[in-house]
Motif scaffolding. Structure first.
Motif, PDB file in Angstrom:
ATOM      1  N   GLY A 406     -48.538  92.888 133.203  1.00  0.00           N
ATOM      2  CA  GLY A 406     -47.103  93.121 133.382  1.00  0.00           C
ATOM      3  C   GLY A 406     -46.234  91.903 133.207  1.00  0.00           C
ATOM      4  N   ALA A 407     -46.770  90.832 132.619  1.00  0.00           N
ATOM      5  CA  ALA A 407     -45.984  89.595 132.450  1.00  0.00           C
ATOM      6  C   ALA A 407     -44.742  89.819 131.596  1.00  0.00           C
ATOM      7  CB  ALA A 407     -46.862  88.506 131.831  1.00  0.00           C
ATOM      8  N   GLY A 408     -44.832  90.718 130.623  1.00  0.00           N
ATOM      9  CA  GLY A 408     -43.674  90.995 129.771  1.00  0.00           C
ATOM     10  C   GLY A 408     -42.517  91.572 130.561  1.00  0.00           C
ATOM     11  N   GLU A 409     -42.826  92.468 131.492  1.00  0.00           N
ATOM     12  CA  GLU A 409     -41.775  93.052 132.324  1.00  0.00           C
ATOM     13  C   GLU A 409     -41.172  91.988 133.245  1.00  0.00           C
ATOM     14  OE1 GLU A 409     -40.843  96.031 131.756  1.00  0.00           O
ATOM     15  OE2 GLU A 409     -42.534  96.858 130.642  1.00  0.00           O
ATOM     16  N   MET A 410     -42.021  91.127 133.797  1.00  0.00           N
ATOM     17  CA  MET A 410     -41.524  90.092 134.712  1.00  0.00           C
ATOM     18  C   MET A 410     -40.626  89.095 134.001  1.00  0.00           C
ATOM     19  SD  MET A 410     -44.728  89.082 137.161  1.00  0.00           S
ATOM     20  CE  MET A 410     -46.223  89.976 136.775  1.00  0.00           C
ATOM     21  N   ILE A 411     -41.025  88.669 132.813  1.00  0.00           N
ATOM     22  CA  ILE A 411     -40.301  87.579 132.153  1.00  0.00           C
ATOM     23  C   ILE A 411     -38.921  88.032 131.705  1.00  0.00           C
ATOM     24  CG2 ILE A 411     -40.940  87.810 129.697  1.00  0.00           C
ATOM     25  CD1 ILE A 411     -41.062  84.577 131.847  1.00  0.00           C
ATOM     26  N   GLN A 412     -38.751  89.346 131.472  1.00  0.00           N
ATOM     27  CA  GLN A 412     -37.414  89.825 131.121  1.00  0.00           C
ATOM     28  C   GLN A 412     -36.428  89.522 132.241  1.00  0.00           C
ATOM     29  OE1 GLN A 412     -35.850  91.987 128.179  1.00  0.00           O
ATOM     30  NE2 GLN A 412     -34.631  90.462 129.263  1.00  0.00           N
ATOM     31  N   MET A 413     -36.854  89.753 133.475  1.00  0.00           N
ATOM     32  CA  MET A 413     -35.967  89.518 134.609  1.00  0.00           C
ATOM     33  C   MET A 413     -35.799  88.025 134.895  1.00  0.00           C
ATOM     34  SD  MET A 413     -35.383  92.576 134.827  1.00  0.00           S
ATOM     35  CE  MET A 413     -34.117  92.466 136.067  1.00  0.00           C
ATOM     36  N   VAL A 414     -36.891  87.264 134.796  1.00  0.00           N
ATOM     37  CA  VAL A 414     -36.788  85.813 134.994  1.00  0.00           C
ATOM     38  C   VAL A 414     -35.873  85.207 133.932  1.00  0.00           C
ATOM     39  CG1 VAL A 414     -38.055  83.632 135.078  1.00  0.00           C
ATOM     40  CG2 VAL A 414     -39.077  85.700 136.028  1.00  0.00           C
ATOM     41  N   GLY A 415     -35.940  85.773 132.716  1.00  0.00           N
ATOM     42  CA  GLY A 415     -35.127  85.256 131.618  1.00  0.00           C
ATOM     43  C   GLY A 415     -33.644  85.265 131.925  1.00  0.00           C
TER      44      GLY A 415
END
Length: 451
Positions: A406-415
């Motif tokens: 799920g790193a892709g989902e997390m990085i969208q928000m961190v971005g």
């Protein structure tokens, strides 16, 4: 001078279709030509079919985990034929969506190859010539085969979705995200995967600690990865391919897939003849507004070889329309673009790697690696990584790197936070969501190292 169109777009991928649609909504008369399938690399040969294959490849692990969680489950056989039929039906549906979007916005489409005849004229493959006040090149890129004896026996990511059957053994050549993603996908689907990469570590250009973990996890999951290794030559061997390698091995594979680079689609487009400057690898050179050396000609997406990501091509297309058709000069913003690599485990990344940040001034590195609860309970040895790169002076978070499911989902928000210029203290002031993997991003109090 009267023109047939205000804008003629060459290329029906994500960037071209978005630019055509939005330009038409300003009242401009717009046409678009596409020689292949609408949707471009992303929809037809890239992100979409790849992600669906990622989903398919993850079920064996999910079924195995289910047993640890008390479910009486067993895994049957994977039907490539059934999956492929549904996959191509979905790609057909999406192509229809793209065509409908253009039609609903009164964009005239031509199913033909187009090239430039002069700075204001395109010539279609049937010989038709059409004039336009502005021409937008959005023709993307194409995989290239290396100059190796027998390379023509191999396939690329274009063909992987059209195989009649899955190979029992495949060699994947390359170390970028396409090579690594397909190594993980095919491994998950039960194919025996060997991967050659001539460099010292896969995923060059990404954070070293993160790519090191992905390399270890890929090998632990069954990918036979050989670093510092390349092909010498290939030859036909019955129904398979015999491969000689620089590590002294000589093996037979059912398929060899090359993911060793892509090239902008600028050959035989008439570009240099009309004065469009091409750079390294045939990329169209543009300024910050996506304008080429010919004032009436612009280019967006992979053909410019700037940042070859679908959402970036779309944003470039939007900025082009804002600049040319809305009178609001808008440079393209390529800074702090979050992205994901759909290996297993996934990687999400935004901003600077530790190595890049070290060159720009004093930094602090906050990092943690651990076994996530879900996988640990199931008895898996998989580890995840959460990493923040912080400017020691301004306290801004310069980069974030996540290796985890799920790193892709997390990085969208961190971005979003990183793009806004959030500081480490603002991350720390955010309450953790427990129990999650992502909570580690706001609970790392002490740096593991400084530089």
């Amino acid at each position: 001078m009267d023109f047939d169109y205000d804008l003629f777009v060459i290329g029906g991928g994500s960037g071209g279709v978005r630019a055509a649609r939005v330009a038409a909504q300003t009242g401009a008369k717009v046409a678009l030509a596409e020689v292949d399938r609408y949707g471009g690399t992303c929809v037809q040969r890239g992100c979409v079919p790849k992600k669906l294959m990622v989903f398919a490849s993850e079920y064996p692990g999910a079924v195995e985990d289910a047993r640890a969680y008390g479910w009486d489950t067993k895994l049957g056989d994977f039907s490539w034929e059934r999956f492929k039929t549904r996959l191509h039906a979905e790609l057909d549906r999406l192509e229809g969506v793209y065509r409908k979007i253009l039609g609903n916005n009164d964009v005239q489409t031509f199913d033909a190859r187009a090239k430039l005849a002069d700075p204001h004229t395109v010539e279609l493959s049937d010989g038709t010539r059409l004039s336009a006040r502005h021409i937008l090149l959005a023709v993307g890129g194409w995989p290239v085969l290396p100059e190796v004896k027998g390379a023509e026996l191999g396939i690329t990511s274009n063909e992987i979705f059209h195989l009649d059957k899955l190979p029992e053994r495949i060699l994947i050549v390359g170390g970028g995200y396409i090579a690594c993603e397909f190594a993980c996908i095919l491994n998950g689907l039960g194919v025996e995967v060997t991967q050659f990469y001539r460099g010292a570590q896969i995923l060059r250009g990404f954070d070293e600690e993160a790519r090191g973990l992905i390399s270890e996890e890929m090998q632990q999951n069954g990918v036979n990865l050989h670093l510092g290794t390349d092909i010498i030559e290939m030859s036909k061997d019955g129904d398979g391919i015999r491969v000689k390698a620089t590590n002294g091995s000589e093996e037979r594979f059912d398929q060899v897939m090359f993911a060793t680079g892509r090239r902008p689609n600028t050959a035989d487009m008439g570009l240099e003849e009309v004065g469009v400057t091409l750079g390294r690898n045939g990329a169209v050179e543009v300024d910050e507004y996506s304008q080429t050396s010919v004032p009436s000609v612009y280019a967006v997406g992979d053909v410019t070889d700037r940042l070859n990501l679908t959402p970036v091509a779309i944003r470039e297309g939007m900025a082009f329309v804002e600049t040319v058709f809305r009178g609001n000069p808008t440079p393209v913003d390529h800074a702090l673009v979050p992205t994901a690599i759909f290996t297993q485990p996934e990687m999400g990344t935004v901003g600077l790697s530790e190595e890049e940040a070290r060159e720009n001034g004093p930094i602090e590195v906050y990092c943690t690696s651990f076994k996530p609860m879900r996988e640990a309970f199931a008895g898996r040895a998989q580890r995840v990584l959460m990493k923040l790169i912080v400017c020691a002076d301004t306290r801004r978070v310069l980069g974030c790197h996540i290796v985890a499911p799920g790193a892709g989902e997390m990085i969208q928000m961190v971005g979003i936070a990183v793009k806004m210029g959030a500081t480490k203290e603002q991350f720390d002031a955010t309450c953790a969501v427990h129990p999650t993997m992502a909570e580690e991003l706001v609970t790392m109090r002490e740096p593991v190292r400084t530089a």
